[in-house]
Design an enzyme around this catalytic site. Structure first.
Site, PDB file in Angstrom:
ATOM      1  N   GLU A 204      -9.035   3.201  12.539  1.00 59.89           N
ATOM      2  CA  GLU A 204      -8.834   2.188  13.581  1.00 59.89           C
ATOM      3  C   GLU A 204      -7.965   2.737  14.704  1.00 59.89           C
ATOM      4  OE1 GLU A 204      -8.731  -1.281  15.868  1.00 59.89           O
ATOM      5  OE2 GLU A 204     -10.099  -0.780  14.242  1.00 59.89           O
TER       6      GLU A 204
ATOM      7  N   GLY B   2      -6.200   4.698   5.032  1.00 59.80           N
ATOM      8  CA  GLY B   2      -7.124   5.544   5.779  1.00 59.80           C
ATOM      9  C   GLY B   2      -7.943   4.772   6.798  1.00 59.80           C
ATOM     10  N   VAL B   3      -8.341   3.552   6.458  1.00 61.08           N
ATOM     11  CA  VAL B   3      -9.133   2.773   7.417  1.00 61.08           C
ATOM     12  C   VAL B   3      -8.317   2.460   8.669  1.00 61.08           C
ATOM     13  CG1 VAL B   3     -10.712   1.795   5.714  1.00 61.08           C
ATOM     14  CG2 VAL B   3      -8.608   0.579   6.261  1.00 61.08           C
TER      15      VAL B   3
ATOM     16  N   HIS C  24       0.851  -1.213   0.000  1.00 64.27           N
ATOM     17  CA  HIS C  24       0.000   0.000   0.000  1.00 64.27           C
ATOM     18  C   HIS C  24       0.865   1.233   0.000  1.00 64.27           C
ATOM     19  CE1 HIS C  24      -3.239   2.781   1.304  1.00 64.27           C
ATOM     20  NE2 HIS C  24      -4.036   1.874   0.791  1.00 64.27           N
TER      21      HIS C  24
ATOM     22  N   ILE D 216       1.717   4.707   1.700  1.00 65.26           N
ATOM     23  CA  ILE D 216       0.721   5.544   2.375  1.00 65.26           C
ATOM     24  C   ILE D 216       0.010   4.665   3.408  1.00 65.26           C
ATOM     25  CG2 ILE D 216      -1.453   6.809   2.111  1.00 65.26           C
ATOM     26  CD1 ILE D 216      -0.650   7.447  -0.739  1.00 65.26           C
TER      27      ILE D 216
END
Length: 182
Positions: free
Chosen positions: A78, A73-74, A64, A70
């Site tokens: 979390e 975003g999830v 990723h 990066i």
């Protein structure tokens, strides 16, 4: 933290800052899914601020994205949820008996990426706190700039929930069925 008759007296040591060893006494998460490295501020039942140090060694970076790492975003969401979980868990008489599960997110926005070398400041403000349900506003910052925000909801559940008989038998038979199908 201020004194409160509902707090566990054995947890009077829980004052910010908390390092990762102290966080691991509170949260059930472990590497590679423990996403909070330090708690720097804590106001009981109201607000908490924590730090996530993003390193190139994170297990998600090879995929990723290759050549442009990066933080997903999830996982920022979390990390915000785990930060809020710390605020809740320190109030429990025995945090090993309960889990705080993430039940929803609203108004999630991703403004900038979190990159290797960044220090993410995770800020949580309590919007609503009932006996088993919590709703909290989370914001993540890098170098004072907002990178992610959202409202997270969570619920407290027993950690050692009994497994239903049919679910247990299905779980037990699944590996055998998989072996037969292979």
């Amino acid at each position: 933290m201020e004194n409160n008759e509902h707090a566990n007296p054995e947890q009077s040591w829980l004052k910010a800052p908390l390092d990762v060893v102290e966080i691991m006494k509170i949260l059930p998460h472990r590497y590679p899914f423990l996403l909070v490295d330090r708690v720097v501020e804590m106001e009981r039942r109201k607000r908490i601020v924590a730090i996530k140090n993003v390193t190139i060694n994170e297990p998600f970076f090879p995929g990723h994205f290759p050549g442009f790492p990066i933080m997903p975003g999830v996982l920022l969401l979390e990390a915000l949820a785990q930060t809020g979980c710390i605020l809740v868990m320190v109030e429990l008489p025995d945090p090993t008996e309960k889990l705080i599960v993430f039940t929803g997110v609203e108004h999630a926005r991703f403004r900038r990426p979190a990159l290797p070398g960044d220090q993410v400041r995770l800020e949580i403000d309590v919007l609503n706190w009932r006996s088993r349900m919590m709703r909290m506003q989370g914001k993540a910052y890098v170098d004072g700039k907002l990178i992610c925000e959202g409202t997270v909801t969570s619920q407290m559940v027993p950690r050692n929930r009994p497994i239903k008989a049919e679910a247990a038998s299905e779980a037990a038979s699944t590996p055998q069925e998989a072996a037969v199908e292979a």
